[in-house]
Scaffold this motif. Structure first.
Motif, mmCIF file in Angstrom:
data_model
loop_
_atom_site.group_PDB
_atom_site.id
_atom_site.type_symbol
_atom_site.label_atom_id
_atom_site.label_comp_id
_atom_site.label_asym_id
_atom_site.label_seq_id
_atom_site.Cartn_x
_atom_site.Cartn_y
_atom_site.Cartn_z
ATOM 1 N N HIS A 171 -16.252 -34.961 -53.360
ATOM 2 C CA HIS A 171 -16.676 -33.520 -53.887
ATOM 3 C C HIS A 171 -15.517 -32.504 -53.165
ATOM 4 O O HIS A 171 -15.077 -31.769 -53.783
ATOM 5 N N ALA A 222 -11.692 -33.353 -53.237
ATOM 6 C CA ALA A 222 -11.058 -32.787 -54.521
ATOM 7 C C ALA A 222 -10.488 -31.616 -54.428
ATOM 8 O O ALA A 222 -9.300 -31.350 -54.896
ATOM 9 N N ASP A 223 -11.189 -30.615 -53.665
ATOM 10 C CA ASP A 223 -10.511 -29.419 -53.495
ATOM 11 C C ASP A 223 -9.468 -29.236 -52.414
ATOM 12 O O ASP A 223 -8.558 -28.349 -52.514
ATOM 13 N N GLU A 245 -7.023 -34.022 -57.893
ATOM 14 C CA GLU A 245 -8.121 -33.568 -57.970
ATOM 15 C C GLU A 245 -9.274 -33.939 -59.072
ATOM 16 O O GLU A 245 -10.343 -34.275 -58.464
ATOM 17 N N ASP A 262 -12.824 -35.802 -58.160
ATOM 18 C CA ASP A 262 -14.032 -35.159 -58.819
ATOM 19 C C ASP A 262 -14.616 -36.300 -59.735
ATOM 20 O O ASP A 262 -15.891 -36.280 -59.912
ATOM 21 N N LEU A 287 -20.659 -30.561 -60.095
ATOM 22 C CA LEU A 287 -19.658 -31.526 -60.315
ATOM 23 C C LEU A 287 -19.117 -31.424 -61.617
ATOM 24 O O LEU A 287 -18.070 -31.566 -61.760
ATOM 25 N N ASN A 294 -16.598 -28.418 -61.798
ATOM 26 C CA ASN A 294 -15.308 -28.749 -61.402
ATOM 27 C C ASN A 294 -14.547 -29.582 -62.001
ATOM 28 O O ASN A 294 -13.436 -29.476 -62.226
ATOM 29 N N ASP A 349 -11.006 -28.810 -63.991
ATOM 30 C CA ASP A 349 -9.822 -29.583 -63.669
ATOM 31 C C ASP A 349 -9.211 -30.044 -65.162
ATOM 32 O O ASP A 349 -8.005 -29.985 -65.412
#
Length: 163
Positions: A51, A54-55, A63, A67, A98, A101, A105
């Protein structure tokens, strides 16, 4: 956090680097930890690490991959395991963030259909969020993304199949 959870302590140390702006250092630290937990490690550790990792990805495809790893790991986390880290945690509360995100994406990658799907899944779990700064932030981000998708719908050419 339990003091015996050395992996979580290492993840949190990498998160401190990330929040302090040392993105390369955090990315390197997360990568080192991931090597030890990726295949068969604790799903809670994998979910949290993926998590946050990914950022740190400059490439939207990377990414998305992180995620997706976080979401996949969350499916194996039990409430009992989450509560070992924090007695207030429930796995269901992970899902709004989740899926948000993933929606972001997919939007960045131009797949608005998948973005809408994951935005809907994030909304399905809103009741699991606490009435705190984190919960308010996630709700606000969901509203912003929904608005962005609506704006894109309004300006999309007629007959665009991806919308």
């Amino acid at each position: 956090m339990t003091t015996q959870d050395k992996t979580m302590k290492r993840i949190e140390e990498a998160m401190v680097l990330q929040h302090a702006g040392d993105l390369d250092g955090a990315r390197q630290r997360f990568a080192e930890i991931w090597e030890g937990i990726a295949v068969d490690g604790d799903p809670f550790h994998r979910c949290v690490l993926a998590h946050y990792m990914a950022d740190l990805q400059p490439d939207p495809q990377d990414e998305l991959a992180w995620d997706l790893r976080a979401l996949d790991a969350a499916a194996s986390v039990t409430d009992d395991r989450a509560e070992q880290h924090d007695s207030c945690l429930a796995v269901r509360g992970f899902y709004p963030s989740l899926h948000l995100n993933l929606a972001a994406d997919f939007r960045r990658l131009g797949d608005t259909k998948q973005a809408r799907t994951h935005l809907g899944r994030a909304r399905e779990h809103l009741d699991a969020l606490n009435d705190d700064a984190c919960g308010h932030g996630i709700r606000s981000a969901i509203r912003r993304l929904a608005g962005q998708l609506a704006d894109e719908d309004a300006t999309a050419p007629m007959g665009d199949e991806t919308k």
